[in-house]
Design a protein around this motif. Structure first.
Motif, short mmCIF file in Angstrom:
data_model
loop_
_atom_site.label_atom_id
_atom_site.label_comp_id
_atom_site.label_asym_id
_atom_site.label_seq_id
_atom_site.Cartn_x
_atom_site.Cartn_y
_atom_site.Cartn_z
N PHE A 120 34.65 26.47 -10.71
CA PHE A 120 35.24 27.48 -11.59
C PHE A 120 35.70 26.81 -12.87
O PHE A 120 36.03 25.63 -12.87
N ASP A 121 35.71 27.54 -13.96
CA ASP A 121 36.17 26.99 -15.24
C ASP A 121 37.69 26.81 -15.16
O ASP A 121 38.43 27.79 -15.05
N PRO A 122 38.18 25.56 -15.22
CA PRO A 122 39.62 25.33 -15.08
C PRO A 122 40.45 25.84 -16.26
O PRO A 122 41.67 25.91 -16.18
N GLU A 123 39.80 26.20 -17.36
CA GLU A 123 40.52 26.72 -18.52
C GLU A 123 40.78 28.21 -18.42
O GLU A 123 41.59 28.75 -19.17
N LEU A 124 40.07 28.89 -17.50
CA LEU A 124 40.17 30.35 -17.43
C LEU A 124 41.13 30.78 -16.33
O LEU A 124 41.21 30.16 -15.27
N ASP A 125 41.83 31.88 -16.61
CA ASP A 125 42.73 32.44 -15.63
C ASP A 125 42.20 33.80 -15.16
O ASP A 125 41.55 33.90 -14.14
N ASP A 126 42.39 34.84 -15.93
CA ASP A 126 41.96 36.18 -15.53
C ASP A 126 40.44 36.31 -15.48
O ASP A 126 39.91 37.06 -14.67
#
Length: 191
Positions: free
Chosen positions: A152-158
């Protein structure tokens, strides 16, 4: 290395977290003994009860985004397959029937669990409007395929889940559906 584990995020599952856990640990679920990891931003008063009752492990990471929490949980586990909850909706225990033999077959990289395909008019409308498809309540993914995609992209939340599913669909992922209504029917492998 064990066959599979469940990863649930407290914010993704929300108030339905106990229902997810009860359905996973149900005696009707053939995967009832699989490890469960629950990621959370902060300790929850109910976490100790849930942890003991459902034999789950909580990972509290207050500074991590959703993508980073999923990656952290996946890195902590040593299983060949990862089963990740992607929605609030929980699935009936019998949804998981027949999953173990499918995991041993090695014919696919990922499986969408619980996503009922939309009717033909809805599919045509989605294609015409180029709208994104709904994501499944759970996804089962081979750990090696997940690592090839970079997790998963660690910079993204929602948007971490939507970004991940978009990358899965953009590459040649060998999909296999596991629908709750017809989990014993002959499912076709999608490419």
């Amino acid at each position: 290395m064990g066959p599979a584990c469940f990863i649930l995020d407290a914010l993704v599952t929300g108030a339905q977290l106990p229902r997810h856990l009860a359905n996973i640990r149900s005696p009707y679920n053939e995967m009832a003994n699989a490890p469960i990891v629950i990621t959370a931003l902060q300790p929850d008063p109910r976490s100790m009860r849930l942890q003991h009752h459902y034999h789950a492990q909580f990972l509290v990471t207050p500074t991590l985004t959703l993508g980073a929490r999923f990656n952290y949980a996946i890195a902590k586990l040593k299983t060949e397959w990862v089963i990740i909850a992607l929605q609030t909706k929980s699935l009936a225990p019998d949804t998981w029937a027949g999953l173990t033999p499918k995991l041993e077959a090695y014919f696919f990289d990922a499986m969408q669990v619980g996503l009922t395909p939309p009717a033909l008019p809805a599919r045509l409308l989605q294609r015409f409007l180029t709208s994104a498809q709904a994501h499944p309540p759970y996804i089962v993914i081979r750990r090696s395929w997940l690592e090839k995609l970079g997790g998963f992209d660690p910079e993204l939340d929602d948007d971490a889940i939507n970004d991940f599913l978009h990358r899965l669909n953009a590459c040649p992922t060998r999909w296999h559906p596991l629908n709750p209504r017809k989990n014993h029917a002959n499912d076709n492998i999608l490419s």
